[in-house]
Design a protein around this motif. Structure first.
Motif, short mmCIF file in Angstrom:
data_model
loop_
_atom_site.label_atom_id
_atom_site.label_comp_id
_atom_site.label_asym_id
_atom_site.label_seq_id
_atom_site.Cartn_x
_atom_site.Cartn_y
_atom_site.Cartn_z
N ILE A 1 -11.65 30.03 68.37
CA ILE A 1 -11.99 29.03 69.49
C ILE A 1 -12.94 28.21 69.13
N VAL A 2 -12.42 26.83 69.16
CA VAL A 2 -13.36 25.53 68.64
C VAL A 2 -13.99 24.90 69.98
N GLU A 3 -15.30 24.85 69.88
CA GLU A 3 -16.03 24.43 70.85
C GLU A 3 -16.61 23.05 70.58
N LEU A 4 -16.09 21.87 71.26
CA LEU A 4 -16.39 20.46 71.10
C LEU A 4 -17.69 20.14 71.69
N SER A 5 -18.24 18.98 71.08
CA SER A 5 -19.57 18.56 71.55
C SER A 5 -19.73 18.45 72.86
N HIS A 6 -18.59 17.88 73.54
CA HIS A 6 -18.83 17.33 74.96
C HIS A 6 -18.32 18.52 75.84
N GLY A 7 -18.27 19.86 75.25
CA GLY A 7 -18.15 20.78 76.32
C GLY A 7 -16.76 21.60 76.31
N ALA A 8 -15.70 20.76 75.89
CA ALA A 8 -14.36 21.15 75.84
C ALA A 8 -14.31 22.43 74.74
N ARG A 9 -13.21 23.01 74.88
CA ARG A 9 -12.81 24.05 74.02
C ARG A 9 -11.37 24.01 73.65
N VAL A 10 -11.00 24.41 72.48
CA VAL A 10 -9.65 24.42 71.81
C VAL A 10 -9.54 25.93 71.35
N SER A 11 -8.45 26.59 71.95
CA SER A 11 -8.18 27.94 71.67
C SER A 11 -6.80 28.09 70.84
#
Length: 119
Positions: free
Chosen positions: A90-100
């Motif tokens: 799970i990659v959490e981006l700085s603007h709050g979005a997540r990429v799984s």
């Protein structure tokens, strides 16, 4: 004999050193910053700021410099292998979005996603 007109004042086509470009880019793309406001403050067009970012990104990739990745955080859990319904990464981006990224994804797909996020 011809007439020559000399214009005084600052030269409109300025030259920016690489250090100045990097400093402006760091300021413009800092969390919470507005590119347009930073560009106005330095009397640079926003298009030029984005051009610098694109060119700087190309030179970073070509020279294999550090891309500014953050430290990975590994959470200790009871099961080290994710179940089919759980994401493996799970990659959490700085603007709050997540990429799984799920464990069923191929290595090529996972690598492509991570490269795209680095840009």
């Amino acid at each position: 004999m011809g007439r020559i007109t000399v214009f005084g004042g600052p030269e409109r086509r300025r030259r920016w050193s690489v250090e100045e470009q990097r400093r402006i880019l760091e300021e413009a793309f800092a969390p919470g910053a507005c590119v347009a406001q930073v560009a106005r403050r330095h009397d640079v067009s926003t298009a030029l700021v984005y051009t610098w970012r694109r060119k700087l990104g190309a030179t970073l990739v070509a020279s294999q410099e550090d891309h500014g990745f953050v430290e990975a955080v590994v959470l200790e859990e009871s099961s080290s292998v994710p179940t089919p319904g759980q994401p493996a990464i799970i990659v959490e981006l700085s603007h709050g979005a997540r990429v799984s990224i799920y464990n069923s994804a191929s290595a090529t797909l996972a690598q492509t996603v991570v490269k795209a996020l680095a840009r």
